[in-house]
Design an enzyme around this catalytic site. Structure first.
Site, PDB file in Angstrom:
ATOM      1  N   THR A   1       0.777  -1.288   0.089  1.00 41.35           N
ATOM      2  CA  THR A   1       0.167   0.110  -0.069  1.00 41.35           C
ATOM      3  C   THR A   1       0.829   1.181   0.167  1.00 41.35           C
ATOM      4  O   THR A   1       0.505   2.237  -0.658  1.00 41.35           O
ATOM      5  CB  THR A   1      -0.758   0.152   1.260  1.00 41.35           C
ATOM      6  OG1 THR A   1      -1.794  -1.041   1.032  1.00 41.35           O
ATOM      7  CG2 THR A   1      -1.762   1.240   1.312  1.00 41.35           C
TER       8      THR A   1
ATOM      9  N   THR B   1       1.108  -4.528   4.320  1.00 41.28           N
ATOM     10  CA  THR B   1       0.758  -4.852   5.398  1.00 41.28           C
ATOM     11  C   THR B   1      -0.317  -6.327   5.810  1.00 41.28           C
ATOM     12  O   THR B   1      -0.196  -6.652   6.945  1.00 41.28           O
ATOM     13  CB  THR B   1      -0.131  -3.884   6.333  1.00 41.28           C
ATOM     14  OG1 THR B   1      -1.287  -3.429   5.500  1.00 41.28           O
ATOM     15  CG2 THR B   1       0.833  -2.718   6.298  1.00 41.28           C
ATOM     16  N   ASP B   2      -0.874  -6.815   4.472  1.00 35.72           N
ATOM     17  CA  ASP B   2      -1.508  -7.997   4.574  1.00 35.72           C
ATOM     18  C   ASP B   2      -0.982  -9.126   5.338  1.00 35.72           C
ATOM     19  O   ASP B   2      -1.356  -9.907   5.944  1.00 35.72           O
ATOM     20  CB  ASP B   2      -2.020  -8.326   3.245  1.00 35.72           C
ATOM     21  CG  ASP B   2      -3.245  -7.479   2.782  1.00 35.72           C
ATOM     22  OD1 ASP B   2      -3.955  -6.743   3.887  1.00 35.72           O
ATOM     23  OD2 ASP B   2      -3.660  -7.528   1.708  1.00 35.72           O
TER      24      ASP B   2
END
Length: 311
Positions: A13, A80-81
């Protein structure tokens, strides 16, 4: 030789742009503008969910080279997933006193209050700090410093999405990390030549364990209920398994037990059937550890006996 922090980007992101729905486009050079860093590399430009063990091993090797060349620490930027998994992946293998710090962003650069620049600046400060040495892999977001072993993503989108049980390792205050505990970590596992596939199955109501019978793999992690409980059918399937089965708690915090309950499918019953209990490791961390243990021919029960305990 450089005493500065090396920075690598894998995407995520923090790198995403677009006029509508965004996708990763920015490289490491775009992200570090205004920061005093050493070597910079864009090793991938992909979302966190698309990362592979091959990419992570390549990143690990790149990070090691930077330390050998004199870097004070390493920062890895990614989505961040999967940040909690990759942080633990690095932590299990990282043999150096110089820290390896992972970071990312919850808001892409086109949103108001985008957190990427602040997270990256904090991560660089943590990686450069003398009191970060000997702490292995760390995760830095939202001015919190988390131990890779404990941190989890517990909200899908909020800025404080990452939490640790029993709490963060430290905070970034006035641009420098302040830790609540002295440095302590275990010896690194051997670097595997490859990382085998390991499924993660969640035990649920009316689960007969038949899926376990269909698998042709080197190991499995079962996310069990409570302190490590499954149905009778799943328990029988674990007995039939021809590969290591690690049992973790699906609850999100707390440890698996060993000898409190005695019914079929209880923790003591599963141990008797050859299952390995994950202890305090969540199912996703247990999967990372099992893959690395199998890939390096380490003894699975010994590895989990050491790393599943509190230390």
């Amino acid at each position: 030789m450089s005493s500065k922090v090396a920075v690598a980007s894998l995407g995520g992101t923090i790198t995403m742009t677009g006029s509508g729905a965004v996708s990763p486009t920015l490289g490491a050079q775009d992200l570090v503008q205004g920061l005093e860093v050493g070597e910079i590399a864009t090793l991938a430009t992909i979302p966190g969910a698309s990362l592979t063990s091959t990419t992570l091993l390549e990143t690990f090797d790149w990070a090691q080279k930077q330390v050998f060349d004199g870097a004070a620490g390493v920062v890895v930027i990614q989505g961040t997933d999967t940040l909690e998994e990759t942080a633990y992946f690095f932590d299990c293998l990282w043999p150096h006193d110089e820290p390896i710090v992972v970071t990312g962003a919850m808001r892409h650069p086109g949103l108001p209050g985008a957190d990427g620049p602040a997270n990256l600046a904090a991560a660089v400060a943590v990686a450069a700090a003398a009191n970060s040495r000997g702490r292995g892999a760390l995760l830095v977001l939202n001015d919190e410093v988390h131990a890779a072993r404990w941190v989890r993503k517990t909200h899908s989108s909020l800025m404080n999405a990452f939490t640790s049980y029993p709490g963060p390792l430290g905070l970034v205050v006035e641009g420098a990390p302040q830790y609540f505990h002295p440095a302590h970590r275990q010896a690194a596992l051997p670097r595997p030549l490859d990382v085998p596939a390991v499924p993660l199955l969640e035990a649920t109501v009316d689960d007969d364990g038949s899926l376990l019978d269909w698998l042709d793999v080197k190991g499995v992690v079962v996310a069990a209920s409570g302190v490590g409980h499954v149905s009778g059918g799943m328990a029988e399937a674990i007995s039939r398994a021809r590969f290591p089965v690690v049992v973790a708690s699906r609850t999100g915090s707390g440890t698996t037990f060993r000898d409190t309950y005695g019914f079929v499918g209880s923790e003591s019953d599963l141990i008797g059937r050859g299952a390995v209990m994950a202890g305090w490791l969540c199912p996703r961390k247990a999967r990372v550890l099992l893959r690395l243990a199998l890939g390096s021919d380490s003894h699975v029960e010994d590895v989990f006996g050491a790393r599943g305990a509190i230390f």
